[in-house]
Design a protein around this motif. Structure first.
Motif, PDB file in Angstrom:
ATOM      1  N   LEU A 151       0.835  -1.197   0.000  1.00 54.02           N
ATOM      2  CA  LEU A 151       0.000   0.000   0.000  1.00 54.02           C
ATOM      3  C   LEU A 151       0.873   1.252   0.000  1.00 54.02           C
ATOM      4  CD1 LEU A 151      -2.830   1.203   0.096  1.00 54.02           C
ATOM      5  CD2 LEU A 151      -2.725   1.070   2.604  1.00 54.02           C
ATOM      6  N   ALA A 152       1.956   1.206   0.787  1.00 51.20           N
ATOM      7  CA  ALA A 152       2.911   2.312   0.752  1.00 51.20           C
ATOM      8  C   ALA A 152       3.572   2.397  -0.619  1.00 51.20           C
ATOM      9  CB  ALA A 152       3.965   2.121   1.846  1.00 51.20           C
ATOM     10  N   GLY A 153       3.882   1.230  -1.191  1.00 45.16           N
ATOM     11  CA  GLY A 153       4.474   1.215  -2.519  1.00 45.16           C
ATOM     12  C   GLY A 153       3.551   1.772  -3.577  1.00 45.16           C
ATOM     13  N   LEU A 154       2.262   1.527  -3.430  1.00 42.66           N
ATOM     14  CA  LEU A 154       1.275   2.076  -4.369  1.00 42.66           C
ATOM     15  C   LEU A 154       1.398   3.595  -4.448  1.00 42.66           C
ATOM     16  CD1 LEU A 154      -2.476   1.094  -4.581  1.00 42.66           C
ATOM     17  CD2 LEU A 154      -1.826   3.487  -4.426  1.00 42.66           C
ATOM     18  N   LEU A 155       1.469   4.239  -3.283  1.00 41.25           N
ATOM     19  CA  LEU A 155       1.551   5.702  -3.249  1.00 41.25           C
ATOM     20  C   LEU A 155       2.895   6.185  -3.781  1.00 41.25           C
ATOM     21  CD1 LEU A 155      -0.081   6.265   0.254  1.00 41.25           C
ATOM     22  CD2 LEU A 155      -1.153   6.520  -1.985  1.00 41.25           C
ATOM     23  N   ALA A 156       3.975   5.501  -3.381  1.00 38.79           N
ATOM     24  CA  ALA A 156       5.307   5.918  -3.821  1.00 38.79           C
ATOM     25  C   ALA A 156       5.464   5.762  -5.337  1.00 38.79           C
ATOM     26  CB  ALA A 156       6.367   5.100  -3.087  1.00 38.79           C
ATOM     27  N   LEU A 157       4.980   4.652  -5.866  1.00 37.48           N
ATOM     28  CA  LEU A 157       5.097   4.421  -7.304  1.00 37.48           C
ATOM     29  C   LEU A 157       4.222   5.371  -8.102  1.00 37.48           C
ATOM     30  CD1 LEU A 157       5.109   0.507  -7.326  1.00 37.48           C
ATOM     31  CD2 LEU A 157       7.040   2.018  -7.837  1.00 37.48           C
ATOM     32  N   LEU A 158       3.061   5.709  -7.555  1.00 36.71           N
ATOM     33  CA  LEU A 158       2.206   6.681  -8.227  1.00 36.71           C
ATOM     34  C   LEU A 158       2.908   8.029  -8.320  1.00 36.71           C
ATOM     35  CD1 LEU A 158      -0.491   7.434  -9.502  1.00 36.71           C
ATOM     36  CD2 LEU A 158      -1.385   7.878  -7.191  1.00 36.71           C
ATOM     37  N   GLY A 159       3.581   8.422  -7.234  1.00 33.04           N
ATOM     38  CA  GLY A 159       4.348   9.662  -7.271  1.00 33.04           C
ATOM     39  C   GLY A 159       5.493   9.596  -8.266  1.00 33.04           C
ATOM     40  N   LEU A 160       6.170   8.450  -8.341  1.00 33.17           N
ATOM     41  CA  LEU A 160       7.267   8.287  -9.298  1.00 33.17           C
ATOM     42  C   LEU A 160       6.749   8.364 -10.727  1.00 33.17           C
ATOM     43  CD1 LEU A 160      10.220   7.627  -9.945  1.00 33.17           C
ATOM     44  CD2 LEU A 160       9.647   5.188  -9.685  1.00 33.17           C
ATOM     45  N   GLN A 161       5.600   7.789 -10.982  1.00 38.85           N
ATOM     46  CA  GLN A 161       5.007   7.852 -12.316  1.00 38.85           C
ATOM     47  C   GLN A 161       4.733   9.303 -12.729  1.00 38.85           C
ATOM     48  OE1 GLN A 161       1.305   5.725 -12.583  1.00 38.85           O
ATOM     49  NE2 GLN A 161       0.918   6.313 -14.701  1.00 38.85           N
ATOM     50  N   LEU A 162       4.146  10.074 -11.823  1.00 38.64           N
ATOM     51  CA  LEU A 162       3.866  11.482 -12.118  1.00 38.64           C
ATOM     52  C   LEU A 162       5.162  12.258 -12.345  1.00 38.64           C
ATOM     53  CD1 LEU A 162       1.032  12.179  -9.514  1.00 38.64           C
ATOM     54  CD2 LEU A 162       0.791  11.624 -11.945  1.00 38.64           C
ATOM     55  N   TYR A 163       6.196  11.940 -11.576  1.00 40.06           N
ATOM     56  CA  TYR A 163       7.483  12.627 -11.720  1.00 40.06           C
ATOM     57  C   TYR A 163       8.120  12.318 -13.070  1.00 40.06           C
ATOM     58  CZ  TYR A 163      12.393  13.758 -10.976  1.00 40.06           C
ATOM     59  OH  TYR A 163      13.675  14.249 -11.104  1.00 40.06           O
ATOM     60  N   LEU A 164       8.089  11.060 -13.472  1.00 44.16           N
ATOM     61  CA  LEU A 164       8.716  10.675 -14.736  1.00 44.16           C
ATOM     62  C   LEU A 164       8.016  11.318 -15.932  1.00 44.16           C
ATOM     63  CD1 LEU A 164       9.362   6.859 -14.100  1.00 44.16           C
ATOM     64  CD2 LEU A 164      11.080   8.675 -14.226  1.00 44.16           C
ATOM     65  N   LEU A 165       6.703  11.403 -15.889  1.00 45.53           N
ATOM     66  CA  LEU A 165       5.955  11.951 -17.025  1.00 45.53           C
ATOM     67  C   LEU A 165       6.024  13.476 -17.076  1.00 45.53           C
ATOM     68  CD1 LEU A 165       2.825   9.626 -16.924  1.00 45.53           C
ATOM     69  CD2 LEU A 165       4.700   9.570 -18.571  1.00 45.53           C
ATOM     70  N   GLY A 166       6.315  14.111 -15.951  1.00 43.38           N
ATOM     71  CA  GLY A 166       6.489  15.569 -15.949  1.00 43.38           C
ATOM     72  C   GLY A 166       5.195  16.319 -16.172  1.00 43.38           C
ATOM     73  N   ASN A 167       5.326  17.556 -16.593  1.00 45.70           N
ATOM     74  CA  ASN A 167       4.152  18.428 -16.755  1.00 45.70           C
ATOM     75  C   ASN A 167       3.252  18.008 -17.905  1.00 45.70           C
ATOM     76  OD1 ASN A 167       4.996  20.048 -14.611  1.00 45.70           O
ATOM     77  ND2 ASN A 167       6.259  21.337 -15.953  1.00 45.70           N
ATOM     78  N   SER A 168       3.826  17.385 -18.914  1.00 43.75           N
ATOM     79  CA  SER A 168       3.010  16.981 -20.070  1.00 43.75           C
ATOM     80  C   SER A 168       1.974  15.924 -19.676  1.00 43.75           C
ATOM     81  CB  SER A 168       3.893  16.441 -21.197  1.00 43.75           C
ATOM     82  OG  SER A 168       4.547  15.247 -20.779  1.00 43.75           O
ATOM     83  N   GLY A 169       2.362  15.031 -18.789  1.00 40.45           N
ATOM     84  CA  GLY A 169       1.437  14.013 -18.306  1.00 40.45           C
ATOM     85  C   GLY A 169       1.188  12.866 -19.259  1.00 40.45           C
ATOM     86  N   SER A 170       1.743  12.925 -20.464  1.00 37.30           N
ATOM     87  CA  SER A 170       1.504  11.867 -21.442  1.00 37.30           C
ATOM     88  C   SER A 170       2.614  11.865 -22.477  1.00 37.30           C
ATOM     89  CB  SER A 170       0.147  12.066 -22.126  1.00 37.30           C
ATOM     90  OG  SER A 170      -0.073  11.066 -23.099  1.00 37.30           O
ATOM     91  N   ILE A 171       2.977  10.680 -22.928  1.00 36.26           N
ATOM     92  CA  ILE A 171       3.989  10.517 -23.969  1.00 36.26           C
ATOM     93  C   ILE A 171       3.414   9.597 -25.035  1.00 36.26           C
ATOM     94  CG2 ILE A 171       6.301   9.695 -24.546  1.00 36.26           C
ATOM     95  CD1 ILE A 171       7.113  10.246 -21.658  1.00 36.26           C
ATOM     96  N   ASN A 172       3.316  10.083 -26.250  1.00 32.07           N
ATOM     97  CA  ASN A 172       2.828   9.263 -27.352  1.00 32.07           C
ATOM     98  C   ASN A 172       3.954   8.395 -27.896  1.00 32.07           C
ATOM     99  OD1 ASN A 172       0.207  10.370 -27.282  1.00 32.07           O
ATOM    100  ND2 ASN A 172       0.873  12.131 -28.498  1.00 32.07           N
ATOM    101  N   LEU A 173       3.677   7.120 -28.078  1.00 33.49           N
ATOM    102  CA  LEU A 173       4.670   6.181 -28.580  1.00 33.49           C
ATOM    103  C   LEU A 173       4.581   6.102 -30.104  1.00 33.49           C
ATOM    104  CD1 LEU A 173       4.190   3.316 -25.951  1.00 33.49           C
ATOM    105  CD2 LEU A 173       5.686   5.323 -25.825  1.00 33.49           C
ATOM    106  N   PRO A 174       5.709   5.808 -30.769  1.00 32.21           N
ATOM    107  CA  PRO A 174       5.727   5.735 -32.243  1.00 32.21           C
ATOM    108  C   PRO A 174       4.686   4.744 -32.777  1.00 32.21           C
ATOM    109  CG  PRO A 174       7.958   5.746 -31.396  1.00 32.21           C
ATOM    110  CD  PRO A 174       7.057   5.626 -30.207  1.00 32.21           C
ATOM    111  N   PHE A 175       3.719   5.259 -33.510  1.00 32.77           N
ATOM    112  CA  PHE A 175       2.556   4.462 -33.877  1.00 32.77           C
ATOM    113  C   PHE A 175       2.893   3.345 -34.860  1.00 32.77           C
ATOM    114  CE2 PHE A 175      -1.560   3.606 -35.913  1.00 32.77           C
ATOM    115  CZ  PHE A 175      -2.351   3.441 -34.785  1.00 32.77           C
TER     116      PHE A 175
END
Length: 411
Positions: A151-175
């Motif tokens: 449960l602690a990991g859930l919160l920590a990983l969610l924060g890491l996900q937001l940090y990695l994606l930055g302000n854009s919040g989304s990255i499109n992959l090569p279609f």
């Protein structure tokens, strides 16, 4: 007693289970004692198909079923990892967040940094493996319950996900990349899908023959050859029929075949390796397993590492399906669906009982319900309530079956 008499008694044991009648009686006895197997799941899938097929004929069309299999692969992989934790009587509540972090790592390394996508996938899987090791270490060294640590990991990983994606919040992959085509459009050639459909029945027949030979050599009763043949033929006929029907539309997705291959591999690990037998032993009685010489702490480490690694792999497949890595990845009902799929498929929340196939069967139920409700244009609130009710029913059935097995001395 003469040698001839001993041989006759041994031969009678070898022939004790001969015939389809004996196999049917054994099946009924197992049902009465609470060993339900996959029967509730099969009946559930039939009911779902009839209900949704009646309410909306689009549900049973080949093209829709192909889309259902595409969607099932990602959640199914996450559920496959959950099976290992549940078999120990533990839980991992961070699988959704882990899958989101894996998709973020894939997007950042592949698109932003320029790392080739196979290496980016390895990095994402490595992050999952390390996370699982941390959970197991917290349990082994500090006695932290897996419910709390994950449960602690859930919160920590969610924060890491937001940090990695930055302000854009989304990255499109090569279609046009292979990975995206693998998750969205790639299906098997018709002729190859029929050949692959023969493998499960042939495998059951081959291992059945080996088991019969081993039990006969040990003077134990063996299943009748006719029972083995019927099982292999019926299974092959069902799979061939399903493949034929899917080929009337788009065909069988490669991604779903990849998922099924991993399920089969993990089932082999659980049933025919020392590691798999140790998992069942630890989940059934931890102290007895320790006294038998099983390294309980090491088994925990491997199980949690597999769980988080499969969660990361599921996140990669989800990213390939959506062609993007976003803040929404791994959130919502991913945790519910993955854990519910394992439980609905037959893996016990109490530990010690289950199989890798439960992830496959359970995710088909979950995705069928989700797909059917979507076709009916029902709100997501109703979908959550229905899935919650299905999970509750599955746990009740598991608990009642466990009590029945205990009363019949088969717990």
């Amino acid at each position: 007693m003469s040698d001839t008499q001993k041989f006759d008694r041994a031969d009678s044991r070898v022939r004790a289970d001969d015939g389809l009648g004996g196999a049917l009686r054994g099946f009924v006895d197992r049902m009465r004692s609470g060993d339900l197997g996959v029967l509730p799941v099969i009946l559930g899938l039939i009911v779902i198909a009839v209900v949704f097929g009646t309410l909306n004929p689009v549900f049973m069309r080949p093209a829709n079923l192909t889309n259902l299999l595409f969607d099932a692969a990602a959640v199914g992989l996450i559920s496959l990892g959950v099976v290992f934790c549940l078999l120990l009587g533990e839980i991992d509540l961070s699988i959704g967040s882990m899958s989101g972090v894996a998709s973020a790592i894939l997007g950042v390394l592949w698109v932003n940094v320029g790392v080739p996508w196979p290496l980016a996938i390895l990095a994402a899987l490595g992050a999952g493996t390390i996370t699982g090791f941390v959970y197991a270490t917290l349990l082994n060294k500090f006695g932290m319950p897996s419910f709390v640590s994950t449960l602690a990991g859930l919160l920590a990983l969610l924060g890491l996900q937001l940090y990695l994606l930055g302000n854009s919040g989304s990255i499109n992959l090569p279609f046009q990349s292979f990975l995206i085509r693998f998750g969205q459009t790639m299906v098997m050639p018709g002729w190859l899908s029929y050949l692959v459909a023969l493998i499960p029945g042939a495998t059951i027949f081959w291992f059945g023959l080996k088991t019969r030979a081993q039990r006969a050599q040990a003077n134990l009763s063996v299943p009748a050859l006719s029972v083995l043949i019927v099982k292999a033929v019926v299974l092959t006929a069902i799979i061939l029929g399903a493949v034929w029907y899917l080929n009337q539309g788009r065909g069988v997705p490669w991604m779903f075949l990849f998922f099924m291959g991993l399920v089969a591999g993990m089932e082999y690990v659980l049933t025919r390796t020392q590691f798999g037998r140790s998992i069942f032993a630890v989940g059934g009685n931890r102290e007895a397993a320790r006294r038998a010489g099983i390294k309980v702490e090491r088994i925990r480490i491997y199980a949690f590492m597999l769980c988080s690694t499969f969660a990361a792999f599921g996140g990669v497949l989800a990213a390939s399906r959506l062609a993007s890595a976003s803040r929404q990845a791994g959130t919502g009902d991913v945790n519910l669906n993955a854990i519910a799929a394992a439980v609905i498929g037959g893996t016990s929340l109490f530990g010690g009982r289950g199989s890798a196939w439960s992830a496959l069967l359970g995710v088909l139920v979950i995705q069928a319900i989700s797909n059917g409700l979507t076709l009916l244009n029902l709100s997501s609130s109703l979908r959550y309530m229905i899935l919650g009710a299905v999970l509750a029913i599955a746990v009740i059935v598991d608990s009642l079956a466990r009590q029945s097995r205990a009363s019949h001395g088969r717990a």
